[in-house]
Write a protein that holds these residues in place. Structure first.
Motif, PDB file in Angstrom:
ATOM      1  N   THR A   1       0.040  59.419  65.588  1.00 30.13           N
ATOM      2  CA  THR A   1       0.084  57.964  65.492  1.00 30.13           C
ATOM      3  C   THR A   1      -1.192  57.386  66.082  1.00 30.13           C
ATOM      4  O   THR A   1      -1.577  57.724  67.197  1.00 30.13           O
TER       5      THR A   1
ATOM      6  N   ARG B   1      -2.824  53.841  67.142  1.00 27.19           N
ATOM      7  CA  ARG B   1      -2.539  52.433  67.450  1.00 27.19           C
ATOM      8  C   ARG B   1      -3.833  51.775  67.903  1.00 27.19           C
ATOM      9  O   ARG B   1      -4.667  52.409  68.535  1.00 27.19           O
TER      10      ARG B   1
ATOM     11  N   GLU C   1      -5.850  47.621  68.617  1.00 23.81           N
ATOM     12  CA  GLU C   1      -5.803  46.162  68.593  1.00 23.81           C
ATOM     13  C   GLU C   1      -7.221  45.620  68.578  1.00 23.81           C
ATOM     14  O   GLU C   1      -8.055  46.001  69.397  1.00 23.81           O
TER      15      GLU C   1
ATOM     16  N   SER D   1      -3.056  43.782  65.736  1.00 19.26           N
ATOM     17  CA  SER D   1      -2.782  45.177  66.060  1.00 19.26           C
ATOM     18  C   SER D   1      -2.362  45.928  64.810  1.00 19.26           C
ATOM     19  O   SER D   1      -1.969  45.327  63.816  1.00 19.26           O
TER      20      SER D   1
ATOM     21  N   VAL E   1      -0.710  50.045  63.438  1.00 19.15           N
ATOM     22  CA  VAL E   1      -0.164  51.360  63.714  1.00 19.15           C
ATOM     23  C   VAL E   1      -0.205  52.140  62.407  1.00 19.15           C
ATOM     24  O   VAL E   1       0.258  51.647  61.378  1.00 19.15           O
TER      25      VAL E   1
END
Length: 156
Positions: free
Chosen positions: A85, A87, A89, A110, A112
């Motif tokens: 994953t 992630r 921002e 953001s 993902v």
């Protein structure tokens, strides 16, 4: 789903534009007001979704993601249950003191992204490098499963 970056008015009929000289002006006004109302509806602060390439060789899996305007500190990678994953921002850092924005197309927010990895990947061997807004994650492939013949013996 990403919206097109090309603004389109309510009526995109070319035939009508030729028939009515004011139709082009009307289309531009519609486009301007549509964009203005979208920003108040919260659509201008849409979620950022980076473009990503996933390639494979005999020895590794290579994931490349475009993250323009982001730095290493803005990105986090995790692996849980064979799922990688990513992630991140991208923060809006513009000052609003004396500017009246008429068009905002740059994306902030953001994101993902998750990619399933093959079973048996050595998590300690995954490498991630970021340079000029491009994240490159290299995952060595696990060794192929080996078959082993087990001798069956007579019980004593």
């Amino acid at each position: 789903m990403m919206k097109s970056l090309i603004p389109v008015g309510r009526d995109s009929s070319l035939a009508r534009t030729e028939a009515n000289p004011l139709a082009r002006l009307q289309q531009e006004m519609d486009r301007l007001f549509d964009g203005f109302s979208r920003s108040f509806a919260g659509l201008s602060s849409r979620t950022l979704m980076p473009s990503m390439d996933l390639a494979e060789t005999d020895k590794e899996i290579e994931l490349t993601a475009e993250l323009p305007g982001m730095e290493e500190k803005d990105v986090q990678l995790n692996v849980v249950d064979n799922h990688l994953t990513i992630r991140g921002e991208k923060k809006n850092q513009r000052e609003e003191k004396e500017k009246d924005y008429h068009l905002v197309e740059r994306a902030y927010g953001s994101f993902v992204r998750t990619v399933e990895l093959p079973p048996g990947v050595n998590l300690d061997s995954i490498k991630a490098v970021m340079s000029k807004g491009v994240l490159k994650v290299t995952v060595p492939k696990p060794a192929p499963a080996q078959a082993k013949t087990i001798e069956v013996k007579t019980a004593a």
